[in-house]
Design an enzyme around this catalytic site. Structure first.
Site, PDB file in Angstrom:
ATOM      1  N   SER A  62       4.841  -9.073  -6.292  1.00 38.27           N
ATOM      2  CA  SER A  62       4.721  -7.600  -6.383  1.00 38.27           C
ATOM      3  C   SER A  62       5.689  -7.301  -7.598  1.00 38.27           C
ATOM      4  CB  SER A  62       5.091  -6.697  -5.165  1.00 38.27           C
ATOM      5  OG  SER A  62       4.080  -6.935  -4.340  1.00 38.27           O
ATOM      6  N   GLY A  91      -1.943   4.289   1.613  1.00 33.66           N
ATOM      7  CA  GLY A  91      -1.074   4.342   0.209  1.00 33.66           C
ATOM      8  C   GLY A  91      -1.926   4.771  -1.172  1.00 33.66           C
ATOM      9  N   SER A 104       0.822  -1.228   0.013  1.00 34.84           N
ATOM     10  CA  SER A 104       0.222  -0.089  -0.179  1.00 34.84           C
ATOM     11  C   SER A 104       0.792   1.251  -0.109  1.00 34.84           C
ATOM     12  CB  SER A 104      -1.024   0.069   1.167  1.00 34.84           C
ATOM     13  OG  SER A 104      -1.506   1.312   1.217  1.00 34.84           O
ATOM     14  N   ASP A 148      -0.409   6.436  16.975  1.00 40.89           N
ATOM     15  CA  ASP A 148      -1.083   5.500  15.626  1.00 40.89           C
ATOM     16  C   ASP A 148      -1.678   4.154  16.100  1.00 40.89           C
ATOM     17  OD1 ASP A 148      -0.832   5.717  12.702  1.00 40.89           O
ATOM     18  OD2 ASP A 148      -0.008   3.605  13.098  1.00 40.89           O
ATOM     19  N   HIS A 157       6.577   4.209   9.775  1.00 37.63           N
ATOM     20  CA  HIS A 157       5.977   3.778  11.095  1.00 37.63           C
ATOM     21  C   HIS A 157       7.025   3.559  12.136  1.00 37.63           C
ATOM     22  CE1 HIS A 157       2.980   2.624  14.235  1.00 37.63           C
ATOM     23  NE2 HIS A 157       3.068   1.239  13.900  1.00 37.63           N
ATOM     24  N   GLU A 201      -5.734   3.499  15.879  1.00 34.70           N
ATOM     25  CA  GLU A 201      -6.385   2.446  15.039  1.00 34.70           C
ATOM     26  C   GLU A 201      -7.305   1.418  16.178  1.00 34.70           C
ATOM     27  OE1 GLU A 201      -2.268   1.955  12.108  1.00 34.70           O
ATOM     28  OE2 GLU A 201      -2.574   0.680  13.902  1.00 34.70           O
ATOM     29  N   SER A 234     -29.806  17.619  11.702  1.00 30.69           N
ATOM     30  CA  SER A 234     -31.020  18.131  12.506  1.00 30.69           C
ATOM     31  C   SER A 234     -30.863  18.361  13.670  1.00 30.69           C
ATOM     32  CB  SER A 234     -32.208  17.195  12.245  1.00 30.69           C
ATOM     33  OG  SER A 234     -32.054  16.010  12.992  1.00 30.69           O
ATOM     34  N   ASP A 239       5.169  -4.696   9.596  1.00 24.75           N
ATOM     35  CA  ASP A 239       5.919  -4.699  10.912  1.00 24.75           C
ATOM     36  C   ASP A 239       6.534  -5.868  11.401  1.00 24.75           C
ATOM     37  OD1 ASP A 239       5.363  -1.748  11.245  1.00 24.75           O
ATOM     38  OD2 ASP A 239       3.439  -2.084  12.062  1.00 24.75           O
ATOM     39  N   GLU A 258     -28.708   2.809   8.417  1.00 23.17           N
ATOM     40  CA  GLU A 258     -28.595   3.679   9.399  1.00 23.17           C
ATOM     41  C   GLU A 258     -27.275   3.490  10.169  1.00 23.17           C
ATOM     42  OE1 GLU A 258     -30.528   5.858  10.327  1.00 23.17           O
ATOM     43  OE2 GLU A 258     -32.033   5.407   8.701  1.00 23.17           O
TER      44      GLU A 258
END
Length: 344
Positions: free
Chosen positions: A53, A134, A27, A191, A108, A195, A252, A83, A227
């Site tokens: 990747s 990302g 990401s 952070d 991070h 989360e 409202s 991590d 809702e």
């Protein structure tokens, strides 16, 4: 008062002649690599052999090397793998290929804050942490904007770490929106807390529980979905744009009265006490230790809880209703299609 920097405050020359390695292409990795490249920075991507990747990164016009080779070739190395895998990869493939004066970057602070990685004293150690996923870092950059970012400096033997971190943040678009100076400790602890207590854990549990309460009272699942989940975006957007007071002004009087009188019954002193306990477990390392142990043991509990979330009735109802509202995703790629999670 916090130090906040913008494009006018950045000396881009601090990174202009540096060679940057982005380790990971998930990401954040894909966004950093592409934004840096389009900002004129010499960038390459480091991936493990056999990584899925590789094809994505090469198709995007990026040079792909092994993690070790990318590290050896570069003098700025950004760690963007998961991590729980970072320390092992660092010890085996990154640390042996770093040289005195190189800069080690993180998005991070987890591995530095909890002493999972201990960099050599002759390395600059910095953080550039965009405050958004990302795909937004990438999309806003291509649109001429940016996502706000945090920077921090943990080690500065060269004397140029802060200028380099600011230049890196600018090159991925952060200085267009604002770059806030922090520390590894502050970023990591806030952070994780955000989360767990609010953004992910608190919000998802609140939505699911509200949905369950209406269903158990005999209301239609579709109405309960609208809702408790669908309209959440409208409220969050108002808060994002105008703050909580602005949101209350826009709804409202009936909605505001219910907000003011019922909200404290849902999120009450017991909830706050639990939030404080969660923060304590983050600060004292309990959460980090448990998460690393869970990951190393095969993530059995993680996958079971994840599957339970997928199986919740709100997911089936939501999927059916969203299929009837094609405008929600019109012209957008899914997050999974955009990058590939946290892929290495």
């Amino acid at each position: 008062m916090a130090n906040i920097y913008y494009e006018k405050d950045v000396d881009r020359s601090a990174i202009a002649d540096r060679k940057v390695a982005i380790l990971g292409y998930g990401s954040q990795g894909h966004a950093h690599a592409l934004n840096l490249k389009e900002s004129g920075i010499d960038v390459r991507v480091g991936l493990r052999e056999g990584s899925g990747s590789v094809v994505k990164a090469e198709a995007a016009g990026l040079r792909v090397l092994s993690v070790a080779d990318a590290t050896a070739e570069a003098d700025v190395v950004m760690m963007l793998m998961p991590d729980t895998e970072m320390a092992e990869i660092y010890e085996a493939h990154v640390a042996p290929n770093l040289n005195e004066g190189d800069a080690l970057f993180f998005a991070h602070g987890f591995n530095i804050r909890f002493d999972l990685i201990t960099p050599a004293a002759n390395l600059d150690v910095c953080m550039v942490a965009p405050k958004g996923p990302g795909h937004l870092v990438r999309r806003t950059y291509t649109e001429g904007g940016g996502v706000p970012a945090l920077i921090a400096v943990e080690q500065d033997p060269t004397g140029g770490a802060k200028a380099l971190a600011l230049a890196y943040a600018d090159a991925i678009g952060g200085a267009r929106a604002g770059v806030l100076e922090t520390t590894f400790t502050e970023e990591t602890e806030t952070d994780l807390f955000g989360e767990q207590a609010v953004l992910c854990g608190g919000t998802t549990r609140l939505v699911q529980t509200g949905f369950e309460t209406l269903i158990e009272a005999g209301y239609q699942p579709e109405v309960a979905y609208f809702e408790c989940l669908h309209e959440l975006k409208l409220i969050v957007d108002l808060m994002y744009e105008e703050g909580i007071a602005g949101m209350r002004y826009s709804v409202s009087d009936t909605a505001e009265w219910g907000d003011l009188t019922s909200g404290p019954r849902i999120v009450n002193d017991d909830t706050k006490a639990e939030m404080k306990q969660i923060l304590t477990e983050i600060q004292d390392g309990t959460f980090a230790a448990n998460w690393v142990a869970e990951s190393r043991a095969g993530r059995q509990k993680f996958h079971a809880l994840e599957q339970a979330g997928h199986d919740h009735p709100i997911e089936k109802v939501g999927q059916e209703l969203r299929s009837m509202m094609p405008w929600i995703s019109a012209g957008k790629q899914s997050v999974a299609e955009t990058s590939g999670g946290q892929g290495m």
